[in-house]
Design a protein around this motif. Structure first.
Motif, PDB file in Angstrom:
ATOM      1  N   CYS A 228      62.678  38.331  52.027  1.00  0.00           N
ATOM      2  CA  CYS A 228      63.734  37.836  52.890  1.00  0.00           C
ATOM      3  C   CYS A 228      64.318  36.582  52.257  1.00  0.00           C
ATOM      4  CB  CYS A 228      63.161  37.523  54.275  1.00  0.00           C
ATOM      5  SG  CYS A 228      64.327  36.756  55.422  1.00  0.00           S
ATOM      6  N   ALA A 229      65.611  36.339  52.448  1.00  0.00           N
ATOM      7  CA  ALA A 229      66.251  35.132  51.924  1.00  0.00           C
ATOM      8  C   ALA A 229      67.279  34.633  52.926  1.00  0.00           C
ATOM      9  CB  ALA A 229      66.901  35.408  50.572  1.00  0.00           C
ATOM     10  N   SER A 230      67.574  33.334  52.828  1.00  0.00           N
ATOM     11  CA  SER A 230      68.639  32.777  53.658  1.00  0.00           C
ATOM     12  C   SER A 230      69.510  31.880  52.802  1.00  0.00           C
ATOM     13  CB  SER A 230      68.077  31.999  54.851  1.00  0.00           C
ATOM     14  OG  SER A 230      67.535  30.755  54.436  1.00  0.00           O
ATOM     15  N   ARG A 231      70.728  31.649  53.275  1.00  0.00           N
ATOM     16  CA  ARG A 231      71.689  30.848  52.513  1.00  0.00           C
ATOM     17  C   ARG A 231      72.666  30.182  53.462  1.00  0.00           C
ATOM     18  NH1 ARG A 231      76.741  33.060  49.155  1.00  0.00           N
ATOM     19  NH2 ARG A 231      77.560  32.909  51.254  1.00  0.00           N
ATOM     20  N   GLY A 232      73.003  28.932  53.155  1.00  0.00           N
ATOM     21  CA  GLY A 232      73.983  28.228  53.966  1.00  0.00           C
ATOM     22  C   GLY A 232      75.390  28.533  53.495  1.00  0.00           C
ATOM     23  N   VAL A 233      76.346  27.816  54.083  1.00  0.00           N
ATOM     24  CA  VAL A 233      77.743  28.061  53.730  1.00  0.00           C
ATOM     25  C   VAL A 233      78.121  27.283  52.475  1.00  0.00           C
ATOM     26  CG1 VAL A 233      78.438  28.574  56.081  1.00  0.00           C
ATOM     27  CG2 VAL A 233      78.520  26.206  55.264  1.00  0.00           C
ATOM     28  N   ARG A 234      79.319  27.549  51.956  1.00  0.00           N
ATOM     29  CA  ARG A 234      79.793  26.868  50.771  1.00  0.00           C
ATOM     30  C   ARG A 234      79.661  25.361  50.921  1.00  0.00           C
ATOM     31  NH1 ARG A 234      85.507  28.801  48.845  1.00  0.00           N
ATOM     32  NH2 ARG A 234      84.852  27.574  47.087  1.00  0.00           N
ATOM     33  N   PRO A 235      79.462  24.571  49.871  1.00  0.00           N
ATOM     34  CA  PRO A 235      79.398  25.028  48.482  1.00  0.00           C
ATOM     35  C   PRO A 235      78.000  25.423  48.018  1.00  0.00           C
ATOM     36  CG  PRO A 235      79.334  22.655  48.525  1.00  0.00           C
ATOM     37  CD  PRO A 235      79.406  23.108  49.954  1.00  0.00           C
ATOM     38  N   HIS A 236      77.089  25.517  48.949  1.00  0.00           N
ATOM     39  CA  HIS A 236      75.710  25.757  48.523  1.00  0.00           C
ATOM     40  C   HIS A 236      75.430  27.249  48.543  1.00  0.00           C
ATOM     41  CE1 HIS A 236      75.200  21.499  48.789  1.00  0.00           C
ATOM     42  NE2 HIS A 236      75.617  21.499  50.019  1.00  0.00           N
ATOM     43  N   TYR A 237      75.464  27.848  47.389  1.00  0.00           N
ATOM     44  CA  TYR A 237      75.263  29.281  47.319  1.00  0.00           C
ATOM     45  C   TYR A 237      73.826  29.685  47.063  1.00  0.00           C
ATOM     46  CZ  TYR A 237      80.147  30.244  47.691  1.00  0.00           C
ATOM     47  OH  TYR A 237      81.426  30.357  48.166  1.00  0.00           O
ATOM     48  N   GLU A 238      72.945  28.701  46.971  1.00  0.00           N
ATOM     49  CA  GLU A 238      71.564  29.033  46.670  1.00  0.00           C
ATOM     50  C   GLU A 238      70.954  29.874  47.777  1.00  0.00           C
ATOM     51  OE1 GLU A 238      69.078  25.689  45.930  1.00  0.00           O
ATOM     52  OE2 GLU A 238      67.235  26.886  45.810  1.00  0.00           O
ATOM     53  N   GLN A 239      70.286  30.915  47.393  1.00  0.00           N
ATOM     54  CA  GLN A 239      69.506  31.696  48.348  1.00  0.00           C
ATOM     55  C   GLN A 239      68.059  31.224  48.266  1.00  0.00           C
ATOM     56  OE1 GLN A 239      69.924  35.957  48.364  1.00  0.00           O
ATOM     57  NE2 GLN A 239      72.146  35.886  48.203  1.00  0.00           N
ATOM     58  N   TYR A 240      67.485  30.980  49.439  1.00  0.00           N
ATOM     59  CA  TYR A 240      66.098  30.545  49.532  1.00  0.00           C
ATOM     60  C   TYR A 240      65.265  31.739  49.983  1.00  0.00           C
ATOM     61  CZ  TYR A 240      68.043  25.840  49.396  1.00  0.00           C
ATOM     62  OH  TYR A 240      68.704  24.698  49.029  1.00  0.00           O
ATOM     63  N   PHE A 241      64.232  32.032  49.211  1.00  0.00           N
ATOM     64  CA  PHE A 241      63.426  33.218  49.471  1.00  0.00           C
ATOM     65  C   PHE A 241      62.129  32.879  50.191  1.00  0.00           C
ATOM     66  CE2 PHE A 241      65.415  36.774  47.281  1.00  0.00           C
ATOM     67  CZ  PHE A 241      66.352  36.144  46.499  1.00  0.00           C
ATOM     68  N   GLY A 242      61.685  33.820  51.000  1.00  0.00           N
ATOM     69  CA  GLY A 242      60.346  33.759  51.565  1.00  0.00           C
ATOM     70  C   GLY A 242      59.327  34.246  50.547  1.00  0.00           C
ATOM     71  N   PRO A 243      58.038  34.212  50.903  1.00  0.00           N
ATOM     72  CA  PRO A 243      56.985  34.584  49.948  1.00  0.00           C
ATOM     73  C   PRO A 243      56.839  36.089  49.753  1.00  0.00           C
ATOM     74  CG  PRO A 243      56.018  33.999  52.037  1.00  0.00           C
ATOM     75  CD  PRO A 243      57.478  33.694  52.156  1.00  0.00           C
ATOM     76  N   GLY A 244      57.464  36.878  50.612  1.00  0.00           N
ATOM     77  CA  GLY A 244      57.400  38.325  50.460  1.00  0.00           C
ATOM     78  C   GLY A 244      56.325  38.972  51.322  1.00  0.00           C
ATOM     79  N   THR A 245      56.564  40.226  51.659  1.00  0.00           N
ATOM     80  CA  THR A 245      55.579  41.070  52.332  1.00  0.00           C
ATOM     81  C   THR A 245      55.341  42.293  51.464  1.00  0.00           C
ATOM     82  OG1 THR A 245      56.234  40.405  54.570  1.00  0.00           O
ATOM     83  CG2 THR A 245      55.095  42.520  54.337  1.00  0.00           C
ATOM     84  N   ARG A 246      54.083  42.464  51.064  1.00  0.00           N
ATOM     85  CA  ARG A 246      53.760  43.666  50.289  1.00  0.00           C
ATOM     86  C   ARG A 246      53.368  44.759  51.269  1.00  0.00           C
ATOM     87  NH1 ARG A 246      53.653  45.256  45.494  1.00  0.00           N
ATOM     88  NH2 ARG A 246      53.884  43.192  44.583  1.00  0.00           N
ATOM     89  N   LEU A 247      54.216  45.750  51.382  1.00  0.00           N
ATOM     90  CA  LEU A 247      54.000  46.861  52.307  1.00  0.00           C
ATOM     91  C   LEU A 247      53.494  48.079  51.549  1.00  0.00           C
ATOM     92  CD1 LEU A 247      54.364  48.285  55.102  1.00  0.00           C
ATOM     93  CD2 LEU A 247      56.682  48.868  54.355  1.00  0.00           C
ATOM     94  N   THR A 248      52.404  48.627  52.040  1.00  0.00           N
ATOM     95  CA  THR A 248      51.878  49.879  51.512  1.00  0.00           C
ATOM     96  C   THR A 248      51.940  50.920  52.614  1.00  0.00           C
ATOM     97  OG1 THR A 248      50.380  48.701  50.021  1.00  0.00           O
ATOM     98  CG2 THR A 248      49.901  51.021  50.453  1.00  0.00           C
ATOM     99  N   VAL A 249      52.572  52.052  52.309  1.00  0.00           N
ATOM    100  CA  VAL A 249      52.654  53.153  53.268  1.00  0.00           C
ATOM    101  C   VAL A 249      51.786  54.298  52.735  1.00  0.00           C
ATOM    102  CG1 VAL A 249      54.145  54.739  54.525  1.00  0.00           C
ATOM    103  CG2 VAL A 249      54.981  52.461  53.908  1.00  0.00           C
ATOM    104  N   THR A 250      50.799  54.682  53.529  1.00  0.00           N
ATOM    105  CA  THR A 250      49.866  55.711  53.054  1.00  0.00           C
ATOM    106  C   THR A 250      50.066  57.035  53.784  1.00  0.00           C
ATOM    107  OG1 THR A 250      48.197  55.056  54.649  1.00  0.00           O
ATOM    108  CG2 THR A 250      48.151  53.951  52.519  1.00  0.00           C
TER     109      THR A 250
END
Lengths: 113, 113
Positions: free
Chosen positions: A91-113
């Motif tokens: 997942c990531a979030s980003r503010g409005v201009r001029p800041h285009y940086e996307q900030y990411f979360g640590p991630g979810t590793r999903l396994t579907v069996t």
């Protein structure tokens, strides 16, 4: 510091289950994104949201849906999980201009069996 | 259609050497080019970014070189250290009216002592 948190680091689900991945950001950002990351394929955009209750399909939306009822929270939903949805979800979030940086979360590793 | 091509897929560099990762893009409307760094178990984080009005941007040991006519940009890591071992992603977007980053497939860098 911007913080993007994801509800689970690891998740194991069975084929056919409905799966919810939750993401919360604390910077009052307008834009939020869901990516999946697979080896050799990089980051691929599933869905993004530019405002509450607004959503747009990314490059690979099939099999997924999203929900954004509050500005800080963006949920990814797998309606009926399949094994080919085993992946790392970011997942990531980003503010409005001029800041285009996307900030990411640590991630979810999903396994579907 | 892959819009940002990244090479190499993996790179092994001796400590103190120069690491070079290259990216090429197709869409001439792109006008923002960030590099993200991802350590194992973490989400990607912005490392350095460039806009096409300059040909080079340097931040510490990290430099982006940008060639607008060739539609290419590259990341140079000088005096590479074992702590630089990570996966690096280039990306591109249009600043005006777009929320999406298009990512390259990533380069896994290993810096050996």
């Amino acid at each position: 510091d911007v913080k993007v948190t994801q509800s689970s680091r690891y998740l194991v689900k069975r084929t056919g289950e409905k799966v919810f991945l939750e993401c919360v950001q604390d910077m009052d950002h307008e834009n939020m994104f869901w990516y999946r990351q697979d080896p050799g394929l990089g980051l691929r955009l599933i869905y993004f949201s530019y405002d509450v209750k607004m959503k747009e399909k990314g490059d690979i939306p099939e099999g997924y849906s999203v929900s954004r009822e509050k500005k800080e929270r963006f949920s990814l939903i797998l309606e009926s999980a399949s094994t080919n949805q085993t992946s790392m979800y970011l997942c990531a979030s980003r503010g409005v201009r001029p800041h285009y940086e996307q900030y990411f979360g640590p991630g979810t590793r999903l396994t579907v069996t | 259609q892959q819009q940002v091509k990244q090479s190499p897929q993996s790179l092994i560099v001796q400590k103190g050497g120069i690491s070079i990762i290259n990216c090429a893009y197709e869409n001439t409307a792109f006008d923002y080019f960030p590099w993200y760094q991802q350590f194992p178990g973490k989400g990607p984080a912005l490392l350095i970014a460039i806009r096409p009005d300059v040909s080079e941007k340097k931040e510490g040991r990290f430099t982006i070189s940008f060639n607008k006519s060739a539609k290419q940009f590259s990341l140079h890591i000088m005096d590479s250290q074992p702590g630089d071992s990570a996966t690096y992603f280039c990306a591109a977007s249009k600043e005006a009216g777009s929320y999406q980053l298009t990512f390259g497939k990533g380069t896994k860098l290993s810096v050996i002592p």
